[in-house]
Design an enzyme around this catalytic site. Structure first.
Site, PDB file in Angstrom:
ATOM      1  CD  GLU A  42     -49.768  -1.812 -30.725  1.00 28.46           C
ATOM      2  OE1 GLU A  42     -48.765  -2.401 -31.084  1.00 28.46           O
ATOM      3  OE2 GLU A  42     -50.215  -1.057 -29.956  1.00 28.46           O
ATOM      4  N   GLY A  44     -44.104  -7.160 -28.471  1.00 33.00           N
ATOM      5  CA  GLY A  44     -43.298  -7.611 -27.165  1.00 33.00           C
ATOM      6  C   GLY A  44     -43.988  -7.346 -25.887  1.00 33.00           C
ATOM      7  N   GLY A  45     -44.864  -6.159 -25.835  1.00 29.73           N
ATOM      8  CA  GLY A  45     -45.424  -5.727 -24.525  1.00 29.73           C
ATOM      9  C   GLY A  45     -46.872  -5.851 -24.583  1.00 29.73           C
ATOM     10  CB  SER A  46     -49.596  -5.043 -25.857  1.00 26.92           C
ATOM     11  OG  SER A  46     -49.394  -3.879 -27.141  1.00 26.92           O
ATOM     12  CB  THR A  47     -51.230  -9.663 -28.045  1.00 21.59           C
ATOM     13  OG1 THR A  47     -51.681 -10.220 -29.252  1.00 21.59           O
ATOM     14  CG2 THR A  47     -52.112  -9.870 -27.018  1.00 21.59           C
ATOM     15  CD  GLN A  48     -52.067  -4.449 -29.977  1.00 21.06           C
ATOM     16  OE1 GLN A  48     -51.126  -5.040 -30.816  1.00 21.06           O
ATOM     17  NE2 GLN A  48     -51.623  -4.071 -28.883  1.00 21.06           N
TER      18      GLN A  48
END
Length: 459
Positions: free
Chosen positions: A202, A229-233
């Protein structure tokens, strides 16, 4: 830069036996050599110019080729982003431009975007219905791909943090239902067409997208921050010296002009919605009840309904001492948010990302809702701008935006406390670039089409 040729001058020996002839030779021969020398220089300069033109002016040659009737080959790809908050179809049409020198490239000439809510993970108890939402999205985009090209057009479905947070057996069932459903649509669907996307992929693909749309591949690239909404990169290019500072598992060599090394890390449970829920739950003593009271919500907000991960919660603002000043309200929320961030981070970067910083998704939406950027055009923000907006939001009785305080404080905690970005560092926020959606889907579509081109001769 090309190497310059080195010319060696040959000295003419004087013939003293015939001074008259020698005088004439000493006048005419140097002039002849001078003309030859000037011609060679001119030829070399022209050659250097043309080589530079060929290498750097692909569009110029492509334009001439098109005017002469050249019809380039087109490639198509259909990508489904099955995110935690919604599913999106992004269909792309690429063309191979005419080139004289240099590697084959792709131009993005058309795109279709459509979104549906809720996300695929919301259909955990009705996977067939979830699969049908994906099918309907693909059908809406089918006009972009000619019927005769659909068999060779890949359809790729990638589920992100929403499915990563589900029990493995439930997620697997959803994936299988989607795979079975899209296999009947007449596109190129293989055994790996439907998968739960790894967080590192991602990050890499959103990095590709940002830098492709800004024509930076092969040059000085931008760091990419994505907040779902659930994760960040977080993803950015590493120098040779930088590689020693980051875990080897987070480093990937990717083709971008030359092969370069990227650092990318995905943080599960640090997406905006997951973090909001995590802070509320933390304030409740880590008890996952259905009712939370938060210092990050104005006391005027009582019994506000909020749905996360298919569960409805009731949220109320915590009481505040009478006359509590704006800074104190902000600090109380910031303490709760940073505590959650620190306990959830599985790796803390040692320094800020290299290069200029681009951010998207919820970074953009939160800034737009706070009036920090134009909702359509985007713009630049900074940690300072987010912090100032957070101070205002945390002391404002805004029942229309009950989560503005916690969301803006989270921007500060993530960018400054976790990612080490300085207060005044400009952060460019993008939703679209030149009319194209800024999504990791473009990076995946581009690399898929390029791989198809490069492997075609071998096949």
């Amino acid at each position: 830069m090309g190497k310059f040729s080195t010319y060696r001058y040959l000295e003419l020996k004087d013939d003293t036996s015939n001074s008259h002839i020698n005088v004439r030779r000493s006048l005419k021969q140097p002039r002849r050599f001078k003309k030859v020398f000037i011609f060679l220089i001119a030829l070399g300069l022209c050659g250097t110019y043309l080589l530079g033109l060929f290498a750097g002016q692909t569009q110029w040659f492509d334009g001439i080729a098109k005017s002469l009737g050249y019809e380039s080959i087109t490639h198509h790809a259909v990508i489904i982003d099955a995110g935690s908050s919604g599913s999106r179809v992004l269909a792309y049409k690429f063309r191979v431009p005419f080139t004289v020198f240099g590697p084959t490239s792709l131009d993005l000439v058309d795109e279709y975007f459509e979104e549906t809510k809720p996300g695929l993970s919301s259909y955990v108890d009705d996977p067939k219905k979830g699969a049908d939402t994906i099918v309907q999205l693909i059908k809406k985009a089918e006009f972009l791909t000619p019927v005769e090209k659909r068999r060779s057009t890949p359809v790729i479905v990638r589920a992100t943090a929403g499915l990563r947070l589900l029990p493995a057996d439930k997620a697997k069932q959803l994936v299988q239902e989607v795979a079975d459903a899209i296999a009947k649509l007449g596109y190129d669907v293989g055994p790996n067409s439907v998968e739960i996307m790894d967080g590192s992929d991602e990050g890499i693909f959103i990095w590709y997208t940002v830098n492709l749309l800004h024509n930076l591949i092969g040059g000085e690239t931008m760091a990419a921050l994505d907040l779902g909404g659930g994760s960040t990169q977080i993803t950015f290019q590493l120098s040779d010296e930088d590689t020693k500072m980051y875990p080897a598992a987070d480093q990937f060599v990717v083709p971008a002009g030359d092969n370069i090394t990227l650092y990318t890390h995905s943080y599960l449970n640090l997406g905006l919605l997951a973090a909001r829920h995590g802070v509320f739950k933390q304030e409740a003593g880590d008890n996952d009840t259905n009712e939370f009271v938060s210092v990050c919500v104005d006391p005027i907000v009582q019994k506000e309904k909020w749905t996360y991960a298919n569960k409805q919660y009731i949220i109320s603002g915590a009481p505040r001492p009478e006359g509590m000043k704006r800074e104190a309200v902000y600090k109380r929320c910031h303490a709760a948010v940073t505590r959650y961030v620190e306990r959830t981070l599985d790796w803390v970067p040692r320094r800020a990302p290299s290069g200029s910083v681009a951010a998207m998704s919820y970074f953009y939406d939160v800034a737009a809702d706070a009036g920090l950027i134009d909702v359509m055009a985007g713009g630049q923000v900074s940690v300072t701008a987010y912090r100032s907006a957070a101070r205002r939001a945390c002391s404002a009785s805004n029942v229309e935006q009950p989560w503005a305080c916690i969301d803006l404080v989270y921007m500060v905690a993530l960018l400054h406390d976790a990612y080490k970005i300085r207060d005044e560092e400009p952060i460019s926020l993008f939703k679209k670039v030149n009319g194209h959606e800024v999504s990791w889907a473009l990076g995946l579509a581009y690399t898929t089409a390029m791989n198809k081109i490069t492997t075609a001769p071998a096949a």
